[in-house]
Write a protein that holds these residues in place. Structure first.
Motif, PDB file in Angstrom:
ATOM      1  N   THR A  76       0.845  -1.186   0.000  1.00 55.96           N
ATOM      2  CA  THR A  76       0.000   0.000   0.000  1.00 55.96           C
ATOM      3  C   THR A  76       0.889   1.247   0.000  1.00 55.96           C
ATOM      4  O   THR A  76       2.001   1.225   0.540  1.00 55.96           O
ATOM      5  CB  THR A  76      -0.934   0.043   1.228  1.00 55.96           C
ATOM      6  OG1 THR A  76      -0.134  -0.005   2.421  1.00 55.96           O
ATOM      7  CG2 THR A  76      -1.894  -1.131   1.238  1.00 55.96           C
ATOM      8  N   ILE A  77       0.383   2.296  -0.623  1.00 59.61           N
ATOM      9  CA  ILE A  77       1.091   3.574  -0.684  1.00 59.61           C
ATOM     10  C   ILE A  77       0.195   4.634  -0.065  1.00 59.61           C
ATOM     11  O   ILE A  77      -1.004   4.672  -0.350  1.00 59.61           O
ATOM     12  CB  ILE A  77       1.417   3.965  -2.141  1.00 59.61           C
ATOM     13  CG1 ILE A  77       2.347   2.939  -2.784  1.00 59.61           C
ATOM     14  CG2 ILE A  77       2.049   5.363  -2.186  1.00 59.61           C
ATOM     15  CD1 ILE A  77       2.599   3.169  -4.269  1.00 59.61           C
ATOM     16  N   ARG A  78       0.786   5.462   0.787  1.00 59.10           N
ATOM     17  CA  ARG A  78       0.066   6.608   1.350  1.00 59.10           C
ATOM     18  C   ARG A  78       1.057   7.705   1.650  1.00 59.10           C
ATOM     19  O   ARG A  78       2.268   7.484   1.658  1.00 59.10           O
ATOM     20  CB  ARG A  78      -0.708   6.206   2.605  1.00 59.10           C
ATOM     21  CG  ARG A  78       0.161   5.850   3.798  1.00 59.10           C
ATOM     22  CD  ARG A  78      -0.667   5.771   5.079  1.00 59.10           C
ATOM     23  NE  ARG A  78       0.051   5.245   6.209  1.00 59.10           N
ATOM     24  CZ  ARG A  78       0.886   5.934   6.985  1.00 59.10           C
ATOM     25  NH1 ARG A  78       1.152   7.206   6.726  1.00 59.10           N
ATOM     26  NH2 ARG A  78       1.477   5.368   8.021  1.00 59.10           N
ATOM     27  N   THR A  79       0.537   8.907   1.904  1.00 61.30           N
ATOM     28  CA  THR A  79       1.412  10.002   2.315  1.00 61.30           C
ATOM     29  C   THR A  79       1.632   9.927   3.825  1.00 61.30           C
ATOM     30  O   THR A  79       0.975   9.145   4.523  1.00 61.30           O
ATOM     31  CB  THR A  79       0.830  11.372   1.893  1.00 61.30           C
ATOM     32  OG1 THR A  79      -0.471  11.518   2.447  1.00 61.30           O
ATOM     33  CG2 THR A  79       0.800  11.505   0.374  1.00 61.30           C
ATOM     34  N   ALA A  80       2.544  10.732   4.314  1.00 61.70           N
ATOM     35  CA  ALA A  80       3.005  10.617   5.696  1.00 61.70           C
ATOM     36  C   ALA A  80       2.351  11.612   6.640  1.00 61.70           C
ATOM     37  O   ALA A  80       1.821  12.641   6.223  1.00 61.70           O
ATOM     38  CB  ALA A  80       4.516  10.814   5.740  1.00 61.70           C
ATOM     39  N   THR A  81       2.434  11.288   7.920  1.00 59.91           N
ATOM     40  CA  THR A  81       2.059  12.190   9.000  1.00 59.91           C
ATOM     41  C   THR A  81       3.213  12.179  10.009  1.00 59.91           C
ATOM     42  O   THR A  81       4.128  11.355   9.914  1.00 59.91           O
ATOM     43  CB  THR A  81       0.762  11.750   9.715  1.00 59.91           C
ATOM     44  OG1 THR A  81       1.043  10.536  10.441  1.00 59.91           O
ATOM     45  CG2 THR A  81      -0.371  11.534   8.726  1.00 59.91           C
ATOM     46  N   ILE A  82       3.140  13.043  10.987  1.00 60.31           N
ATOM     47  CA  ILE A  82       4.183  13.108  12.007  1.00 60.31           C
ATOM     48  C   ILE A  82       4.283  11.787  12.778  1.00 60.31           C
ATOM     49  O   ILE A  82       5.350  11.446  13.294  1.00 60.31           O
ATOM     50  CB  ILE A  82       3.969  14.321  12.956  1.00 60.31           C
ATOM     51  CG1 ILE A  82       5.217  14.601  13.788  1.00 60.31           C
ATOM     52  CG2 ILE A  82       2.743  14.120  13.818  1.00 60.31           C
ATOM     53  CD1 ILE A  82       6.417  15.068  12.993  1.00 60.31           C
ATOM     54  N   GLU A  83       3.212  11.008  12.798  1.00 61.91           N
ATOM     55  CA  GLU A  83       3.253   9.702  13.475  1.00 61.91           C
ATOM     56  C   GLU A  83       4.208   8.719  12.793  1.00 61.91           C
ATOM     57  O   GLU A  83       4.560   7.691  13.369  1.00 61.91           O
ATOM     58  CB  GLU A  83       1.851   9.088  13.563  1.00 61.91           C
ATOM     59  CG  GLU A  83       0.948   9.735  14.609  1.00 61.91           C
ATOM     60  CD  GLU A  83       0.389  11.085  14.152  1.00 61.91           C
ATOM     61  OE1 GLU A  83       0.125  11.268  12.949  1.00 61.91           O
ATOM     62  OE2 GLU A  83       0.229  11.969  15.019  1.00 61.91           O
ATOM     63  N   ASP A  84       4.630   9.024  11.575  1.00 64.74           N
ATOM     64  CA  ASP A  84       5.556   8.156  10.838  1.00 64.74           C
ATOM     65  C   ASP A  84       7.023   8.496  11.115  1.00 64.74           C
ATOM     66  O   ASP A  84       7.920   7.867  10.534  1.00 64.74           O
ATOM     67  CB  ASP A  84       5.282   8.271   9.331  1.00 64.74           C
ATOM     68  CG  ASP A  84       3.899   7.775   8.956  1.00 64.74           C
ATOM     69  OD1 ASP A  84       3.581   6.619   9.281  1.00 64.74           O
ATOM     70  OD2 ASP A  84       3.138   8.555   8.341  1.00 64.74           O
ATOM     71  N   LEU A  85       7.278   9.447  11.996  1.00 59.89           N
ATOM     72  CA  LEU A  85       8.635   9.925  12.238  1.00 59.89           C
ATOM     73  C   LEU A  85       9.625   8.808  12.561  1.00 59.89           C
ATOM     74  O   LEU A  85      10.702   8.733  11.962  1.00 59.89           O
ATOM     75  CB  LEU A  85       8.635  10.971  13.364  1.00 59.89           C
ATOM     76  CG  LEU A  85      10.006  11.510  13.781  1.00 59.89           C
ATOM     77  CD1 LEU A  85      10.703  12.191  12.604  1.00 59.89           C
ATOM     78  CD2 LEU A  85       9.853  12.475  14.956  1.00 59.89           C
TER      79      LEU A  85
END
Length: 160
Positions: A2-11
């Motif tokens: 799966t592909i998605r954009t990031a959020t700060i939770e992905d740091l």
């Protein structure tokens, strides 16, 4: 996958993948990623195998036509309505390399930049990767002024 954009939770996971993919002199730090994710998380394309982050592509948007070393360090230079999508990193963890995953992310970044009305995308790469990026339509513009990580970088551009 799966592909998605990031959020700060992905740091944490983004920082770990970067450290696995690049030598310390070239890798972005956790602190730099925190700034990047805060300023332009929508311009991080993350690929997951189940819950495992296996690859990502990131870079901000600007009206500047050329990629400079300053851009790596100053996430606040991002301009959401800018002309050019910069690509700062293409990362795939070693166990998942040579399977086309980075290519899928690059194609997604290209499609998103086109859909967003950009003029195109710009990246820098080492000599050995020029033919790889050329497959996606990037044109080598020669040696960049970048001295990032004390290596020679070539600037490549895909213009729509």
């Amino acid at each position: 996958m799966t592909i998605r954009t990031a959020t700060i939770e992905d740091l944490e996971t983004v920082s770990a993948v970067e450290a696995e993919c690049f030598p310390p002199a070239e890798a972005a730090t956790k602190e730099e990623f925190e700034k990047r994710l805060t300023h332009y998380g929508k311009h991080f394309w993350l690929m997951f195998d189940g819950d495992k982050l296996i690859a990502f592509v990131d870079g901000f948007v600007t009206d500047e036509a050329d990629l400079t070393d300053e851009m790596y360090e100053k996430a606040e230079m991002h301009r959401e309505n800018g002309d050019w999508q910069m690509i700062f990193g293409v990362n795939t963890i070693p166990a998942y390399r040579k399977k086309g995953y980075a290519g899928e992310l690059i194609k997604r970044a290209i499609a998103d930049a086109r859909e967003q009305g950009r003029k195109g995308l710009v990246l820098t790469c080492k000599d050995r990767l020029i033919p790889y990026y050329a497959k996606f339509g990037f044109v080598n513009e020669g040696v960049s002024e970048s001295v990032h990580g004390n290596v020679v970088w070539n600037q490549m551009r895909l213009t729509f």
